[in-house]
Design an enzyme around this catalytic site. Structure first.
Site, PDB file in Angstrom:
ATOM      1  N   HIS A  47       6.344   5.972  11.184  1.00  0.00           N
ATOM      2  CA  HIS A  47       5.340   5.728   9.875  1.00  0.00           C
ATOM      3  C   HIS A  47       4.165   7.295   9.154  1.00  0.00           C
ATOM      4  CE1 HIS A  47       4.005   3.952   6.368  1.00  0.00           C
ATOM      5  NE2 HIS A  47       3.866   3.463   6.871  1.00  0.00           N
ATOM      6  N   LYS A  89      26.491  -4.569  -3.604  1.00  0.00           N
ATOM      7  CA  LYS A  89      27.772  -4.624  -3.461  1.00  0.00           C
ATOM      8  C   LYS A  89      27.808  -3.764  -2.631  1.00  0.00           C
ATOM      9  CE  LYS A  89      27.078  -3.924  -9.101  1.00  0.00           C
ATOM     10  NZ  LYS A  89      27.266  -3.222  -9.932  1.00  0.00           N
ATOM     11  N   ARG A 141       0.838  -1.594  -0.121  1.00  0.00           N
ATOM     12  CA  ARG A 141      -0.076  -0.050   0.472  1.00  0.00           C
ATOM     13  C   ARG A 141       0.968   0.632  -0.138  1.00  0.00           C
ATOM     14  NH1 ARG A 141      -2.808  -4.157   1.758  1.00  0.00           N
ATOM     15  NH2 ARG A 141      -0.913  -4.503   2.794  1.00  0.00           N
ATOM     16  N   THR A 142       2.134   0.925   0.904  1.00  0.00           N
ATOM     17  CA  THR A 142       2.526   2.786   0.892  1.00  0.00           C
ATOM     18  C   THR A 142       3.405   3.159  -0.226  1.00  0.00           C
ATOM     19  OG1 THR A 142       2.720   1.486   3.171  1.00  0.00           O
ATOM     20  CG2 THR A 142       4.358   3.931   1.943  1.00  0.00           C
ATOM     21  N   ARG A 186      11.199   3.556   2.694  1.00  0.00           N
ATOM     22  CA  ARG A 186      11.305   2.441   3.380  1.00  0.00           C
ATOM     23  C   ARG A 186      12.778   1.726   3.764  1.00  0.00           C
ATOM     24  NH1 ARG A 186       6.258  -1.200   4.202  1.00  0.00           N
ATOM     25  NH2 ARG A 186       5.200   0.753   4.773  1.00  0.00           N
TER      26      ARG A 186
HETATM   27  N1  ASP Z   1       2.408  -1.808   6.367  1.00  0.00           N
HETATM   28  C1  ASP Z   1       2.243  -1.166   7.937  1.00  0.00           C
HETATM   29  C2  ASP Z   1       3.706  -0.910   8.262  1.00  0.00           C
HETATM   30  O1  ASP Z   1       4.834  -1.110   7.625  1.00  0.00           O
HETATM   31  C3  ASP Z   1       2.113  -2.210   9.026  1.00  0.00           C
HETATM   32  C4  ASP Z   1       3.138  -3.663   8.983  1.00  0.00           C
HETATM   33  O2  ASP Z   1       3.097  -4.007   8.469  1.00  0.00           O
HETATM   34  O3  ASP Z   1       2.094  -4.704   9.931  1.00  0.00           O
HETATM   35  O4  ASP Z   1       3.952  -0.661   8.931  1.00  0.00           O
END
Ligand code: ASP
Length: 316
Positions: free
Chosen positions: A142, A93, A64-65, A114
């Site tokens: 987050h 590398k 989703r993100t 991320r």
């Molecule tokens: N998608 C959310 C996160 O990246 C929650 C999860 O992964 O449980 O933190």
């Protein structure tokens, strides 16, 4: 922008932690995100980010993100480059994070990242001139998820404060609940933290809530909480953060939201989850009016459109 709020300037700002924002700023972002909903659905179009390039750097899995950031960029006329799997990059590398960020900075106007390590986003921001948006740093923060969670509560309940909100599941390793507990305390929501004893909310987060004037109730039992709650925010046990598989096996399946459990819930109860869910919400709940998690996931698009637009100085 057509709404009444006094314009605020976020141009060039990094989005690293929700704690970097005042309540006024959060309110502004949420109002701006409301304006973005029709654009997020593709029913309106304005190329605010035309000619801009987003680097989308995902050192950890995401559905989703990543997709909602990329959708947000596209919906506003921008483009994105990047990776969803660091094993296909020069990290393999032995390249340092700093050097990877320097490159993304040279190739793009905005950086979404991320990373499994707490603090990685803050570090990345030091090596980039472009705004860095933290899409999750380990068990840390987050912030963009937090904003879309607040947006969901606001649009469904018409206000954020004065709700009874239970955060449930892995409160130790779940970064979304760390950010959300802080933000909800800014709005003086009534908080209950429900977790197995070994996965309690970290003390520093609880202390921050108290400093903001909210004393959360902490419990390991979900049954009594459901009846009074306005919002259940359910989370997955974060398997990948457990140092020991045995410990994970002991707590997995601690909570399961199903229709039986919801029998005495308030009619207007909403159930949220940052997703992915594993076993903690039975799919039978999806058909009930309580299930808000898919709408919540959609809300990631208008909220991220608002953020991308604000930090790049674009205007609706
Ligand atoms: N998608 C959310 C996160 O990246 C929650 C999860 O992964 O449980 O933190």
């Amino acid at each position: 922008m057509s709404f009444f709020l006094i314009q605020m300037n976020f141009e060039g700002k990094d989005i690293i932690s929700i704690k970097d924002f005042s309540k006024k700023e959060i309110n502004y972002i949420l109002e701006y995100a409301k304006e973005m909903v029709l654009y997020a659905k593709g029913e309106k179009y304005k190329g605010i980010l035309k000619g801009k390039v987003l680097s989308s750097l995902f050192f950890e899995p995401s559905t989703r993100t990543r997709l909602s950031f990329e959708s947000a960029m596209n919906r506003l006329g921008g483009r994105s480059i990047g990776f969803a799997d660091p094993s296909a990059t020069s990290q393999k590398k032995g390249e340092s994070l700093a050097d990877t960020i320097r490159m993304a900075d040279a190739y793009s106007d905005l950086i979404v990242m991320r990373h499994p390590q707490e603090g990685a986003a803050r570090l990345a921001a030091e090596f980039a001139d472009a705004p860095v948006l933290n899409a999750g740093d380990g068990a840390g923060h987050h912030p963009t998820q937090c904003l879309l969670d607040l947006f969901t509560i606001l649009t469904e309940k018409k206000r954020i404060g004065k709700n009874k909100i239970a955060l449930i599941g892995d409160l130790k390793y779940g970064r979304t609940v760390h950010s959300l507990a802080y933000a909800l305390s800014m709005y003086k929501a009534e908080l209950t933290f429900v977790s197995p004893a070994t996965l309690k909310m970290p003390k520093e987060v609880v202390d921050e809530c108290i400093e903001l004037g909210v004393e959360p109730t902490q419990t390991s039992s979900i049954d009594k909480v459901v009846k009074d709650a306005d919002v259940l925010y359910v989370t997955r046990i974060q398997r990948e953060r457990f140092p020991d598989a045995e410990e994970y096996n002991r707590v997995v399946g601690s909570y399961k939201i199903n229709n039986e459990l919801l029998q005495n819930a308030k009619e207007k109860l909403i159930i949220m989850h940052p997703l992915p869910r594993v076993t903690e919400i039975d799919p039978e709940v999806d058909a009930t009016p309580h299930a808000l998690y898919f709408k919540q996931a959609f809300n990631g698009v208008p909220v991220r459109m608002a953020l991308l637009s604000l930090v790049s100085g674009g205007k609706l």
